[in-house]
Design an enzyme around this catalytic site. Structure first.
Site, PDB file in Angstrom:
ATOM      1  N   GLN A  73       0.826  -1.216   0.000  1.00 44.55           N
ATOM      2  CA  GLN A  73       0.000   0.000   0.000  1.00 44.55           C
ATOM      3  C   GLN A  73       0.864   1.271   0.000  1.00 44.55           C
ATOM      4  OE1 GLN A  73      -2.458   1.109   3.493  1.00 44.55           O
ATOM      5  NE2 GLN A  73      -4.207   0.785   2.142  1.00 44.55           N
ATOM      6  N   GLU A 157      10.789  31.667 -14.117  1.00 48.76           N
ATOM      7  CA  GLU A 157       9.458  32.151 -14.536  1.00 48.76           C
ATOM      8  C   GLU A 157       8.601  32.522 -13.324  1.00 48.76           C
ATOM      9  OE1 GLU A 157       7.953  32.533 -17.606  1.00 48.76           O
ATOM     10  OE2 GLU A 157       9.616  31.884 -18.854  1.00 48.76           O
ATOM     11  N   THR A 159       9.261  32.614  -8.922  1.00 45.31           N
ATOM     12  CA  THR A 159       9.425  31.589  -7.881  1.00 45.31           C
ATOM     13  C   THR A 159       8.069  31.246  -7.239  1.00 45.31           C
ATOM     14  OG1 THR A 159       9.764  33.276  -6.187  1.00 45.31           O
ATOM     15  CG2 THR A 159      11.742  32.456  -7.297  1.00 45.31           C
ATOM     16  N   GLU A 161       7.303  31.687  -4.264  1.00 41.02           N
ATOM     17  CA  GLU A 161       6.917  32.791  -3.370  1.00 41.02           C
ATOM     18  C   GLU A 161       6.270  33.932  -4.154  1.00 41.02           C
ATOM     19  OE1 GLU A 161       9.939  31.282  -3.388  1.00 41.02           O
ATOM     20  OE2 GLU A 161       9.665  30.136  -1.538  1.00 41.02           O
TER      21      GLU A 161
HETATM   22  C1  LIG Z   1      18.451  27.513 -14.711  1.00 39.28           C
HETATM   23  C2  LIG Z   1      17.880  28.898 -14.671  1.00 39.28           C
HETATM   24  C3  LIG Z   1      17.383  29.445 -15.839  1.00 39.28           C
HETATM   25  C4  LIG Z   1      16.864  30.740 -15.839  1.00 39.28           C
HETATM   26  N1  LIG Z   1      16.387  31.245 -16.998  1.00 39.28           N
HETATM   27  C5  LIG Z   1      15.958  32.513 -17.031  1.00 39.28           C
HETATM   28  C6  LIG Z   1      15.517  33.103 -18.250  1.00 39.28           C
HETATM   29  O1  LIG Z   1      15.509  32.448 -19.298  1.00 39.28           O
HETATM   30  N2  LIG Z   1      15.110  34.398 -18.235  1.00 39.28           N
HETATM   31  C7  LIG Z   1      15.114  35.134 -17.109  1.00 39.28           C
HETATM   32  O2  LIG Z   1      14.727  36.298 -17.134  1.00 39.28           O
HETATM   33  N3  LIG Z   1      15.516  34.593 -15.931  1.00 39.28           N
HETATM   34  C8  LIG Z   1      15.949  33.327 -15.865  1.00 39.28           C
HETATM   35  N4  LIG Z   1      16.386  32.801 -14.682  1.00 39.28           N
HETATM   36  C9  LIG Z   1      16.401  33.650 -13.483  1.00 39.28           C
HETATM   37  C10 LIG Z   1      15.238  33.335 -12.569  1.00 39.28           C
HETATM   38  O3  LIG Z   1      14.042  33.852 -13.116  1.00 39.28           O
HETATM   39  C11 LIG Z   1      15.550  33.922 -11.177  1.00 39.28           C
HETATM   40  O4  LIG Z   1      16.570  33.121 -10.607  1.00 39.28           O
HETATM   41  C12 LIG Z   1      14.316  33.943 -10.302  1.00 39.28           C
HETATM   42  O5  LIG Z   1      13.383  34.872 -10.765  1.00 39.28           O
HETATM   43  C13 LIG Z   1      14.656  34.297  -8.847  1.00 39.28           C
HETATM   44  O6  LIG Z   1      15.410  35.487  -8.832  1.00 39.28           O
HETATM   45  P1  LIG Z   1      16.765  35.512  -7.979  1.00 39.28           P
HETATM   46  O7  LIG Z   1      17.569  34.306  -8.355  1.00 39.28           O
HETATM   47  O8  LIG Z   1      17.352  36.852  -8.145  1.00 39.28           O
HETATM   48  O9  LIG Z   1      16.294  35.290  -6.481  1.00 39.28           O
HETATM   49  P2  LIG Z   1      15.854  36.411  -5.455  1.00 39.28           P
HETATM   50  O10 LIG Z   1      14.929  37.381  -6.120  1.00 39.28           O
HETATM   51  O11 LIG Z   1      17.074  36.925  -4.796  1.00 39.28           O
HETATM   52  O12 LIG Z   1      15.009  35.554  -4.428  1.00 39.28           O
HETATM   53  C14 LIG Z   1      15.610  34.788  -3.366  1.00 39.28           C
HETATM   54  C15 LIG Z   1      14.470  34.179  -2.557  1.00 39.28           C
HETATM   55  O13 LIG Z   1      13.649  35.229  -1.985  1.00 39.28           O
HETATM   56  C16 LIG Z   1      12.314  35.070  -2.409  1.00 39.28           C
HETATM   57  N5  LIG Z   1      11.718  36.376  -2.615  1.00 39.28           N
HETATM   58  C17 LIG Z   1      12.199  37.379  -3.397  1.00 39.28           C
HETATM   59  N6  LIG Z   1      11.362  38.425  -3.372  1.00 39.28           N
HETATM   60  C18 LIG Z   1      10.333  38.073  -2.571  1.00 39.28           C
HETATM   61  C19 LIG Z   1       9.159  38.732  -2.130  1.00 39.28           C
HETATM   62  N7  LIG Z   1       8.849  39.960  -2.543  1.00 39.28           N
HETATM   63  N8  LIG Z   1       8.333  38.078  -1.304  1.00 39.28           N
HETATM   64  C20 LIG Z   1       8.638  36.827  -0.886  1.00 39.28           C
HETATM   65  N9  LIG Z   1       9.730  36.158  -1.249  1.00 39.28           N
HETATM   66  C21 LIG Z   1      10.570  36.769  -2.076  1.00 39.28           C
HETATM   67  C22 LIG Z   1      12.397  34.260  -3.689  1.00 39.28           C
HETATM   68  O14 LIG Z   1      11.167  33.572  -3.945  1.00 39.28           O
HETATM   69  C23 LIG Z   1      13.536  33.307  -3.395  1.00 39.28           C
HETATM   70  O15 LIG Z   1      13.062  32.232  -2.604  1.00 39.28           O
HETATM   71  C24 LIG Z   1      16.873  31.492 -14.645  1.00 39.28           C
HETATM   72  C25 LIG Z   1      17.363  30.926 -13.453  1.00 39.28           C
HETATM   73  C26 LIG Z   1      17.862  29.642 -13.458  1.00 39.28           C
HETATM   74  C27 LIG Z   1      18.367  29.049 -12.153  1.00 39.28           C
END
Ligand SMILES: Cc1cc2nc3c(=O)[nH]c(=O)nc-3n(C[C@H](O)[C@H](O)[C@H](O)COP(=O)(O)OP(=O)(O)OC[C@H]3O[C@@H](n4cnc5c(N)ncnc54)[C@H](O)[C@@H]3O)c2cc1C
Length: 183
Positions: A73, A157, A159, A161
């Site tokens: 199960q 695209e 997160t 959050e």
């Molecule tokens: C493999 C890969 C491919 C990617 N491809 C693309 C792409 O093609 N085009 C593109 O534009 N980007 C791309 N990205 C970027 C991706 O969109 C970002 O990594 C993502 O949007 C998160 O941004 P950051 O990494 O700056 O994290 P941060 O913005 O620094 O966030 C860190 C943490 O804080 C949280 N957080 C941030 N702001 C808030 C809030 N206001 N309230 C609550 N929680 C919050 C986030 O959810 C996360 O958990 C890619 C990333 C990866 C890893």
């Protein structure tokens, strides 16, 4: 972690003919954000129905304590939960895609589909790996690679959050109502 390689692009002295201009000059960010918001449902739509299929096939052939693990199960529930989650994501995704195709505001439905699909895909992937035991963790099968690749669905695209923030804001500002994912 996944099979992704970052590329660095730089443009110098590039001239773009008027006919190739997308949107209005200075409106690039708005255009990009609009595109990202409208197409987020593409992410969960990738959630392959193949995953539980692999788990089902393996559970039928792998024996433990004299029985196929499919008889237990603990395994059956993991397979059932995965099917339920994939079906629910499919309908949320189709609804978001339908709204977009009709030219309706699809942002709320899209955020819901993207959040649910990304979290769900990771849970299903984890179960599929678990059902395969040590073999799931090994490199002989593609499961460990998919496991790593699927993780980013909860990050790019928008997160998890940020999707939750969008959904909550829509509800709090009255742009969407509880019980409706798109009106
Ligand atoms: C493999 C890969 C491919 C990617 N491809 C693309 C792409 O093609 N085009 C593109 O534009 N980007 C791309 N990205 C970027 C991706 O969109 C970002 O990594 C993502 O949007 C998160 O941004 P950051 O990494 O700056 O994290 P941060 O913005 O620094 O966030 C860190 C943490 O804080 C949280 N957080 C941030 N702001 C808030 C809030 N206001 N309230 C609550 N929680 C919050 C986030 O959810 C996360 O958990 C890619 C990333 C990866 C890893």
């Amino acid at each position: 972690m996944g099979d992704w390689e970052a590329a660095s692009l730089s443009f110098e002295d590039v001239r773009v003919p008027d006919r190739n201009l997308l949107g209005e000059p200075g409106g690039g960010m708005e255009l990009a954000l609009n595109w990202i918001g409208q197409k987020r449902y593409v992410i969960p739509s990738r959630a392959a129905e193949r995953l539980p299929g692999m788990a089902v096939e393996y559970a039928k052939i792998r024996k433990s304590m004299g029985h196929p693990i499919a008889d237990y199960q603990a395994i059956q529930w993991q397979i059932a939960d995965s099917q339920v989650e994939i079906e629910s994501t499919k309908w949320l995704t189709l609804y978001a895609a339908w709204r977009s195709q009709q030219g309706l505001d699809a942002r709320h439905a899209t955020s819901i589909a993207k959040l649910h699909g990304a979290v769900m895909a990771n849970e299903v992937m984890d179960r599929v790996l678990q059902i395969h035991g040590g073999l799931g963790y090994a490199k002989e099968l593609p499961i460990e690679r998919w496991y790593r690749n699927v993780r980013v669905w909860r990050i790019f695209e928008g997160t998890d959050e940020i999707q939750r923030r969008t959904i909550a804001r829509n509800l709090l500002k009255g742009h969407a109502t509880l019980g409706s994912i798109g009106e």
